[in-house]
Design an enzyme around this catalytic site. Sequence first.
Site, PDB file in Angstrom:
ATOM      1  N   LYS A 172     -17.589  -6.964  -3.653  1.00 54.79           N
ATOM      2  CA  LYS A 172     -17.012  -7.289  -2.347  1.00 54.79           C
ATOM      3  C   LYS A 172     -17.118  -6.142  -1.367  1.00 54.79           C
ATOM      4  O   LYS A 172     -17.122  -4.969  -1.752  1.00 54.79           O
ATOM      5  CB  LYS A 172     -15.550  -7.708  -2.479  1.00 54.79           C
ATOM      6  CG  LYS A 172     -14.590  -6.598  -2.854  1.00 54.79           C
ATOM      7  CD  LYS A 172     -13.129  -7.093  -2.856  1.00 54.79           C
ATOM      8  CE  LYS A 172     -12.562  -7.287  -1.466  1.00 54.79           C
ATOM      9  NZ  LYS A 172     -12.324  -6.016  -0.756  1.00 54.79           N
ATOM     10  N   SER A 225      -6.267  -6.189  -6.914  1.00 55.16           N
ATOM     11  CA  SER A 225      -7.072  -4.974  -6.853  1.00 55.16           C
ATOM     12  C   SER A 225      -6.197  -3.841  -6.342  1.00 55.16           C
ATOM     13  O   SER A 225      -5.169  -4.072  -5.710  1.00 55.16           O
ATOM     14  CB  SER A 225      -8.283  -5.169  -5.922  1.00 55.16           C
ATOM     15  OG  SER A 225      -7.863  -5.387  -4.588  1.00 55.16           O
ATOM     16  N   ASN A 280       9.900 -13.866  19.821  1.00 53.78           N
ATOM     17  CA  ASN A 280      10.840 -13.048  20.590  1.00 53.78           C
ATOM     18  C   ASN A 280      12.135 -12.748  19.854  1.00 53.78           C
ATOM     19  O   ASN A 280      12.794 -11.734  20.115  1.00 53.78           O
ATOM     20  CB  ASN A 280      11.177 -13.746  21.909  1.00 53.78           C
ATOM     21  CG  ASN A 280      10.063 -13.615  22.926  1.00 53.78           C
ATOM     22  OD1 ASN A 280       9.139 -12.833  22.734  1.00 53.78           O
ATOM     23  ND2 ASN A 280      10.144 -14.379  23.994  1.00 53.78           N
ATOM     24  N   HIS A 293      -8.754 -11.125   2.630  1.00 52.97           N
ATOM     25  CA  HIS A 293      -8.116  -9.819   2.453  1.00 52.97           C
ATOM     26  C   HIS A 293      -6.859  -9.773   3.315  1.00 52.97           C
ATOM     27  O   HIS A 293      -6.819 -10.356   4.397  1.00 52.97           O
ATOM     28  CB  HIS A 293      -9.071  -8.695   2.841  1.00 52.97           C
ATOM     29  CG  HIS A 293      -8.663  -7.356   2.296  1.00 52.97           C
ATOM     30  ND1 HIS A 293      -7.592  -6.647   2.795  1.00 52.97           N
ATOM     31  CD2 HIS A 293      -9.173  -6.606   1.288  1.00 52.97           C
ATOM     32  CE1 HIS A 293      -7.471  -5.515   2.120  1.00 52.97           C
ATOM     33  NE2 HIS A 293      -8.412  -5.471   1.193  1.00 52.97           N
ATOM     34  N   LYS A 321     -17.480   1.081  -3.560  1.00 54.53           N
ATOM     35  CA  LYS A 321     -16.979   2.376  -3.099  1.00 54.53           C
ATOM     36  C   LYS A 321     -18.140   3.363  -3.008  1.00 54.53           C
ATOM     37  O   LYS A 321     -19.078   3.262  -3.784  1.00 54.53           O
ATOM     38  CB  LYS A 321     -15.909   2.909  -4.059  1.00 54.53           C
ATOM     39  CG  LYS A 321     -14.750   1.953  -4.321  1.00 54.53           C
ATOM     40  CD  LYS A 321     -13.867   1.764  -3.108  1.00 54.53           C
ATOM     41  CE  LYS A 321     -12.678   0.859  -3.441  1.00 54.53           C
ATOM     42  NZ  LYS A 321     -11.787   0.658  -2.294  1.00 54.53           N
TER      43      LYS A 321
END
Length: 471
Positions: A193, A371, A115, A286, A167
Amino acid sequence: MAKKYDAGVKDYRETYWMPDYTPKETDLLACFKIIPQPGVPREEARAAVAAESSTGTWTTVWTDLLTDLDHYKGRAYAIEDVPGDEEAFYAFIAYPIDLFEEGSVVNVFTSLVGNVFGFKAIRALRLEDVRFPIAYVMTCNGPPHGIQVERDIMNKYGRPLLGCTIKPKLGLSAKNYGRAVYECLRGGLDFTKDDENVNSQPFMRWRHGFDFVMEAIEKAERETGERKGHYLNVTAPTPDEMFKRAEYAKEIGAPIIMHDYITGGFTANTGLAQWCRDNGVLLHIHRAMHAVLDRNPHHGIHFRVLTKILRLSGGDHLHTGTVVGKLEGDREATLGWIDLLRESYIKEDRSRGIFFDQDWGSMPGVFAACSGGIHVWHMPALVTIFGEHAVLQFGGGTLGHPWGNAGAAANRVALEACVEARNEGHELEKEGKDILIQAAKHSPELKTAMETWKEIKFEFDTVDKLDVAHK
């Protein structure tokens, strides 16, 4: 004589500002960067932060008399100017260890960054650093295995480990995903990965993905004679589902799994780390969402704090940035939090943004995983910056090679050349270009990679810089 209860609003400074206090070895210490609202004195602002992050509220309450407030309250004990910033100042606060549940980074964060960050009297607030007393560190389990145990499991010594994020990060079918994993591992990488947002989507459900990935790992291991791995992301909508995926990964023989520790939550992460320790599975972490918290230099949580929290919560790898790639990262600050991940004892070092000594006792260290926008030309700098206990992860810098799977071989040759040169005493950042050119004479894969990315640079200024006086 019983204490008298005086109702009403009391100036925070009367209770929580204690400039003569000497912190105890068992105190948890925090450094906040504070910008108060106009008209709010510094002394009041720092005391307010100490109060709102420990025992205080906006008014005196009669129940204060039912406990030993002097024992439990946070104490603002020092302030410092922020170099180059006339509005901000550092406030140092000591918290008694009894305020925090043992082994619970969740409870620590709920107090320190709860808070108080919405307090109206404070215009901006940032948690810059925390000193966890060794008495608290030893209540946390920390990394499931740590650097040395991982090297023994994977049988890899004397160099950084080499990885690749598959990718495109989303959209591949399970079979094609497995094909990409195989080509990378067969080409010379130690790990591949999942990216942070690979979970269980319509194009690749998690179980199918796990199966094809393990098939790729086993094939690459047979053909290379090396241990291989792939970070299977077990981050899931619920803890039960997360553990179900982790159990299946173990069942099929996966050596390592992955978790998004900020979006997935610290409770889930601590539980998963304990499961990995009990089941002999490595854990890659990650840091997705970290920049929402740490990139603003005036408000939020510095990444060095998130680094410490992760080491306590548990993980064998943590993404740390690259310094030289596409993602944010000041060099000296990055070197600071890398040491906080890996070393047993770190001294205060303001030149690297470290405000306190930190003793980790016997808690294992964590591999720094770098990375984000890196390629073969960065290899000399990466080996210099990160040293031996790191995982260098090239996604586009592997799969973007004009010859497809040759990108993995190019990265392995570049890494081996840099490690050999380092061991011979060469200065990699000064001689790196010549080292790579010489290595490329015997590796057409490396030569082509160097030609492909020779003009690629990410030359943007760092947003979150260390606080130093302007020259």
